[in-house]
Design a protein around this motif. Structure first.
Motif, short mmCIF file in Angstrom:
data_model
loop_
_atom_site.label_atom_id
_atom_site.label_comp_id
_atom_site.label_asym_id
_atom_site.label_seq_id
_atom_site.Cartn_x
_atom_site.Cartn_y
_atom_site.Cartn_z
N CYS A 46 -6.03 3.72 6.74
CA CYS A 46 -5.06 2.66 7.00
C CYS A 46 -3.76 3.25 7.54
CB CYS A 46 -4.80 1.81 5.75
SG CYS A 46 -3.95 2.67 4.41
N HIS A 52 -4.91 0.68 0.10
CA HIS A 52 -6.07 0.12 0.77
C HIS A 52 -7.28 0.99 0.49
CE1 HIS A 52 -3.00 -1.78 3.56
NE2 HIS A 52 -3.74 -2.80 3.18
N CYS A 111 0.85 -1.19 0.00
CA CYS A 111 0.00 0.00 0.00
C CYS A 111 0.89 1.24 0.00
CB CYS A 111 -0.90 -0.01 1.23
SG CYS A 111 -1.79 1.54 1.48
N ARG A 117 0.17 4.10 0.84
CA ARG A 117 -0.16 5.03 1.90
C ARG A 117 0.45 4.58 3.23
NH1 ARG A 117 -5.57 4.60 2.07
NH2 ARG A 117 -5.90 5.90 0.25
N CYS A 118 0.25 3.30 3.57
CA CYS A 118 0.73 2.84 4.88
C CYS A 118 1.92 1.89 4.74
CB CYS A 118 -0.40 2.17 5.65
SG CYS A 118 -0.94 0.61 4.92
ZN LIG Z 1 -2.70 1.07 3.51
#
Ligand SMILES: [Zn+2]
Length: 172
Positions: free
Chosen positions: A138, A133, A72, A74-75
């Motif tokens: 997340c 995600h 992911c 983002r995370c």
């Molecule tokens: Zn994520």
């Protein structure tokens, strides 16, 4: 008739036999795709046939199905991405054929098509450009409406240049 899955097929022979092939490749067989995933333990289910019926031109069409573990953006934690799509490609087609059929082509090597390579290319093309995600929370520090602080990026690039210019040249 269903044939056994193999990596390379002699296209001229398969076209005449109307065979369908189905089976599974494993991710470690696809080294370029493997570098793009977090875990390389996925099974890739494929089925395909060689045919001349669709375009009056040799082509390979089929279906690919798998579930890959991507990172992911983002995370940075793994996320599961399922891919499930059809493909339809001309074989050794000229630019004119590609244009008129509006379909991409794959190339044989001495009449042999490497299906593993075709499947790998199709999967790489099917990957999302940015994988994230669905749940935007997340990443606990990431807020959809958060923007960079206005002060960021306000550093004068010319100030950096001036520092570089002032530096004595190294070595000699
Ligand atoms: Zn994520």
């Amino acid at each position: 008739m269903q044939g056994k899955l193999q990596q390379r097929y002699r296209v001229a022979r398969e076209l005449g036999q109307n065979s369908e092939f189905a089976g599974e490749f494993s991710l470690p067989q696809l080294p370029r795709l493997s570098t793009l995933v977090v875990k390389d333990d996925a099974e890739i289910r494929v089925r395909f046939e060689f045919t001349e019926n669709r375009y009056q031109h040799p082509s390979i069409r089929g279906h690919i199905e798998t579930r890959l573990q991507l990172e992911c953006q983002r995370c940075l934690k793994p996320m599961s991405q399922s891919l499930d799509f059809d493909f339809d490609l001309l074989i050794d087609a000229s630019d004119d054929d590609v244009q008129s059929f509006q379909t991409d082509t794959v190339w044989t090597d001495d009449g042999y098509l490497d299906v593993l390579e075709v499947v790998e290319d199709e999967l790489i093309l099917a990957l999302p450009l940015i994988s994230m995600h669905e749940d935007v929370s997340c990443h606990q520090h990431w807020q959809p409406d958060s923007l960079p602080e206005p002060d960021e990026g306000r550093n004068n690039p010319f100030a950096v240049l001036a520092t570089l210019k002032g530096k004595p040249t190294e070595g000699g």
